[in-house]
Design a protein around this motif. Structure first.
Motif, PDB file in Angstrom:
ATOM      1  N   MET A  86      12.214 -39.692  -1.302  1.00 35.34           N
ATOM      2  CA  MET A  86      12.873 -38.674  -0.506  1.00 35.34           C
ATOM      3  C   MET A  86      13.138 -37.460  -1.381  1.00 35.34           C
ATOM      4  SD  MET A  86      16.104 -39.286   1.855  1.00 35.34           S
ATOM      5  CE  MET A  86      17.448 -38.189   1.799  1.00 35.34           C
ATOM      6  N   HIS A  87      12.787 -36.301  -0.876  1.00 33.10           N
ATOM      7  CA  HIS A  87      12.939 -35.046  -1.613  1.00 33.10           C
ATOM      8  C   HIS A  87      14.196 -34.326  -1.148  1.00 33.10           C
ATOM      9  CE1 HIS A  87      11.948 -31.342  -3.624  1.00 33.10           C
ATOM     10  NE2 HIS A  87      12.060 -30.694  -2.482  1.00 33.10           N
ATOM     11  N   THR A  88      15.039 -33.940  -2.094  1.00 34.10           N
ATOM     12  CA  THR A  88      16.232 -33.169  -1.784  1.00 34.10           C
ATOM     13  C   THR A  88      15.946 -31.713  -2.073  1.00 34.10           C
ATOM     14  OG1 THR A  88      17.621 -35.032  -2.404  1.00 34.10           O
ATOM     15  CG2 THR A  88      18.675 -32.869  -2.276  1.00 34.10           C
ATOM     16  N   PRO A  89      15.981 -30.843  -1.040  1.00 37.27           N
ATOM     17  CA  PRO A  89      15.708 -29.421  -1.283  1.00 37.27           C
ATOM     18  C   PRO A  89      16.802 -28.790  -2.132  1.00 37.27           C
ATOM     19  CG  PRO A  89      16.406 -29.763   0.982  1.00 37.27           C
ATOM     20  CD  PRO A  89      16.296 -31.122   0.344  1.00 37.27           C
ATOM     21  N   THR A  90      16.421 -27.855  -2.958  1.00 33.41           N
ATOM     22  CA  THR A  90      17.379 -27.109  -3.769  1.00 33.41           C
ATOM     23  C   THR A  90      17.270 -25.632  -3.440  1.00 33.41           C
ATOM     24  OG1 THR A  90      15.798 -26.890  -5.572  1.00 33.41           O
ATOM     25  CG2 THR A  90      17.296 -28.769  -5.666  1.00 33.41           C
ATOM     26  N   VAL A  91      18.348 -24.951  -3.634  1.00 30.87           N
ATOM     27  CA  VAL A  91      18.394 -23.511  -3.393  1.00 30.87           C
ATOM     28  C   VAL A  91      18.795 -22.841  -4.697  1.00 30.87           C
ATOM     29  CG1 VAL A  91      19.509 -21.665  -2.085  1.00 30.87           C
ATOM     30  CG2 VAL A  91      19.032 -23.864  -0.989  1.00 30.87           C
ATOM     31  N   ALA A  92      18.017 -21.866  -5.119  1.00 33.21           N
ATOM     32  CA  ALA A  92      18.341 -21.143  -6.344  1.00 33.21           C
ATOM     33  C   ALA A  92      19.553 -20.251  -6.102  1.00 33.21           C
ATOM     34  CB  ALA A  92      17.149 -20.301  -6.785  1.00 33.21           C
ATOM     35  N   ALA A  93      20.521 -20.324  -6.986  1.00 29.32           N
ATOM     36  CA  ALA A  93      21.720 -19.499  -6.875  1.00 29.32           C
ATOM     37  C   ALA A  93      21.447 -18.117  -7.459  1.00 29.32           C
ATOM     38  CB  ALA A  93      22.882 -20.149  -7.596  1.00 29.32           C
ATOM     39  N   VAL A  94      21.811 -17.112  -6.727  1.00 27.84           N
ATOM     40  CA  VAL A  94      21.697 -15.730  -7.193  1.00 27.84           C
ATOM     41  C   VAL A  94      23.109 -15.237  -7.461  1.00 27.84           C
ATOM     42  CG1 VAL A  94      20.972 -13.399  -6.589  1.00 27.84           C
ATOM     43  CG2 VAL A  94      19.641 -15.368  -5.803  1.00 27.84           C
ATOM     44  N   PRO A  95      23.417 -14.827  -8.697  1.00 32.22           N
ATOM     45  CA  PRO A  95      24.787 -14.396  -8.983  1.00 32.22           C
ATOM     46  C   PRO A  95      25.173 -13.160  -8.178  1.00 32.22           C
ATOM     47  CG  PRO A  95      23.363 -14.141 -10.916  1.00 32.22           C
ATOM     48  CD  PRO A  95      22.537 -14.735  -9.823  1.00 32.22           C
ATOM     49  N   ALA A  96      26.343 -13.200  -7.587  1.00 32.42           N
ATOM     50  CA  ALA A  96      26.849 -12.051  -6.834  1.00 32.42           C
ATOM     51  C   ALA A  96      27.535 -11.092  -7.794  1.00 32.42           C
ATOM     52  CB  ALA A  96      27.829 -12.525  -5.767  1.00 32.42           C
ATOM     53  N   ALA A  97      27.509  -9.835  -7.444  1.00 32.80           N
ATOM     54  CA  ALA A  97      28.120  -8.805  -8.282  1.00 32.80           C
ATOM     55  C   ALA A  97      29.635  -8.862  -8.188  1.00 32.80           C
ATOM     56  CB  ALA A  97      27.639  -7.434  -7.840  1.00 32.80           C
ATOM     57  N   ASP A  98      30.295  -8.717  -9.315  1.00 28.60           N
ATOM     58  CA  ASP A  98      31.743  -8.528  -9.372  1.00 28.60           C
ATOM     59  C   ASP A  98      32.579  -9.671  -8.813  1.00 28.60           C
ATOM     60  OD1 ASP A  98      31.317  -6.017 -10.543  1.00 28.60           O
ATOM     61  OD2 ASP A  98      31.118  -5.089  -8.576  1.00 28.60           O
ATOM     62  N   LEU A  99      32.101 -10.903  -8.882  1.00 32.14           N
ATOM     63  CA  LEU A  99      32.947 -12.017  -8.466  1.00 32.14           C
ATOM     64  C   LEU A  99      34.057 -12.202  -9.496  1.00 32.14           C
ATOM     65  CD1 LEU A  99      30.501 -14.795  -7.239  1.00 32.14           C
ATOM     66  CD2 LEU A  99      31.987 -13.337  -5.878  1.00 32.14           C
ATOM     67  N   PRO A 100      35.285 -12.389  -9.048  1.00 32.00           N
ATOM     68  CA  PRO A 100      36.372 -12.628  -9.997  1.00 32.00           C
ATOM     69  C   PRO A 100      36.139 -13.925 -10.775  1.00 32.00           C
ATOM     70  CG  PRO A 100      37.226 -12.136  -7.797  1.00 32.00           C
ATOM     71  CD  PRO A 100      35.750 -12.331  -7.662  1.00 32.00           C
ATOM     72  N   ALA A 101      36.586 -13.962 -11.998  1.00 34.15           N
ATOM     73  CA  ALA A 101      36.505 -15.188 -12.793  1.00 34.15           C
ATOM     74  C   ALA A 101      37.279 -16.287 -12.073  1.00 34.15           C
ATOM     75  CB  ALA A 101      37.091 -14.946 -14.181  1.00 34.15           C
ATOM     76  N   GLY A 102      36.757 -17.485 -12.081  1.00 33.97           N
ATOM     77  CA  GLY A 102      37.426 -18.608 -11.440  1.00 33.97           C
ATOM     78  C   GLY A 102      37.193 -18.710  -9.949  1.00 33.97           C
ATOM     79  N   THR A 103      36.183 -17.991  -9.420  1.00 35.71           N
ATOM     80  CA  THR A 103      35.893 -18.050  -7.984  1.00 35.71           C
ATOM     81  C   THR A 103      35.523 -19.470  -7.584  1.00 35.71           C
ATOM     82  OG1 THR A 103      35.205 -15.740  -7.854  1.00 35.71           O
ATOM     83  CG2 THR A 103      34.373 -17.199  -6.141  1.00 35.71           C
ATOM     84  N   THR A 104      36.192 -19.967  -6.545  1.00 31.92           N
ATOM     85  CA  THR A 104      35.949 -21.329  -6.076  1.00 31.92           C
ATOM     86  C   THR A 104      35.374 -21.383  -4.666  1.00 31.92           C
ATOM     87  OG1 THR A 104      38.199 -21.547  -5.234  1.00 31.92           O
ATOM     88  CG2 THR A 104      37.805 -22.251  -7.508  1.00 31.92           C
ATOM     89  N   ALA A 105      35.473 -20.288  -3.911  1.00 36.07           N
ATOM     90  CA  ALA A 105      34.937 -20.253  -2.546  1.00 36.07           C
ATOM     91  C   ALA A 105      34.642 -18.809  -2.163  1.00 36.07           C
ATOM     92  CB  ALA A 105      35.932 -20.864  -1.556  1.00 36.07           C
ATOM     93  N   LEU A 106      33.690 -18.644  -1.261  1.00 32.52           N
ATOM     94  CA  LEU A 106      33.327 -17.321  -0.748  1.00 32.52           C
ATOM     95  C   LEU A 106      33.317 -17.371   0.774  1.00 32.52           C
ATOM     96  CD1 LEU A 106      30.323 -16.537  -3.110  1.00 32.52           C
ATOM     97  CD2 LEU A 106      32.590 -15.500  -3.186  1.00 32.52           C
ATOM     98  N   PHE A 107      33.749 -16.272   1.377  1.00 29.76           N
ATOM     99  CA  PHE A 107      33.745 -16.136   2.829  1.00 29.76           C
ATOM    100  C   PHE A 107      32.983 -14.863   3.171  1.00 29.76           C
ATOM    101  CE2 PHE A 107      37.491 -18.350   1.454  1.00 29.76           C
ATOM    102  CZ  PHE A 107      37.521 -19.456   2.276  1.00 29.76           C
ATOM    103  N   LEU A 108      32.253 -14.867   4.261  1.00 28.81           N
ATOM    104  CA  LEU A 108      31.436 -13.737   4.678  1.00 28.81           C
ATOM    105  C   LEU A 108      32.170 -12.920   5.735  1.00 28.81           C
ATOM    106  CD1 LEU A 108      28.583 -12.592   4.166  1.00 28.81           C
ATOM    107  CD2 LEU A 108      27.811 -13.962   6.108  1.00 28.81           C
ATOM    108  N   THR A 109      32.293 -11.603   5.515  1.00 28.87           N
ATOM    109  CA  THR A 109      32.944 -10.743   6.507  1.00 28.87           C
ATOM    110  C   THR A 109      31.979 -10.449   7.646  1.00 28.87           C
ATOM    111  OG1 THR A 109      32.244  -8.624   5.568  1.00 28.87           O
ATOM    112  CG2 THR A 109      34.266  -9.603   4.658  1.00 28.87           C
ATOM    113  N   LEU A 110      32.484  -9.832   8.698  1.00 32.85           N
ATOM    114  CA  LEU A 110      31.640  -9.453   9.839  1.00 32.85           C
ATOM    115  C   LEU A 110      30.553  -8.467   9.425  1.00 32.85           C
ATOM    116  CD1 LEU A 110      34.391  -9.007  12.568  1.00 32.85           C
ATOM    117  CD2 LEU A 110      32.817 -10.935  12.283  1.00 32.85           C
ATOM    118  N   GLY A 111      30.809  -7.682   8.371  1.00 32.65           N
ATOM    119  CA  GLY A 111      29.834  -6.710   7.881  1.00 32.65           C
ATOM    120  C   GLY A 111      28.984  -7.243   6.742  1.00 32.65           C
ATOM    121  N   SER A 112      29.100  -8.516   6.438  1.00 29.50           N
ATOM    122  CA  SER A 112      28.311  -9.214   5.411  1.00 29.50           C
ATOM    123  C   SER A 112      28.793  -8.996   3.980  1.00 29.50           C
ATOM    124  CB  SER A 112      26.823  -8.879   5.519  1.00 29.50           C
ATOM    125  OG  SER A 112      26.334  -9.325   6.761  1.00 29.50           O
TER     126      SER A 112
END
Length: 85
Positions: free
Chosen positions: A1-27
């Motif tokens: 069984m193959h488990t798909p992986t997704v490459a992580a792309v670092p987001a700009a200006d994330l605060p140190a210690g970020t544990t979760a992200l939420f998407l606004t209506l404007g993305s």
């Protein structure tokens, strides 16, 4: 069984210690992050679109709820990265 992986792309200006992200209506992103290295479950949040943020640290569950509530109503779009400008 193959488990798909997704490459992580670092987001700009994330605060140190970020544990979760939420998407606004404007993305834009709202980051939930630890309040400091010895903060335990105390967190803060910051919108990377409009700049709104928590003014004081809260327990993770409350900060998460506030970050999610902000993301659900914010129409801000992401700021362009310097290399895109």
């Amino acid at each position: 069984m193959h488990t798909p992986t997704v490459a992580a792309v670092p987001a700009a200006d994330l605060p140190a210690g970020t544990t979760a992200l939420f998407l606004t209506l404007g993305s834009a992103l709202v980051a939930l992050y630890t309040a400091g290295p010895d903060s335990g479950d105390w967190c803060r949040w910051r919108c990377l679109g409009c700049g709104a943020r928590s003014w004081h640290a809260e327990m993770r569950s409350m900060a998460r709820e506030d970050a999610n509530d902000h993301a659900a109503t914010c129409r801000s779009i992401p700021w362009p990265r310097p290399e895109q400008a």
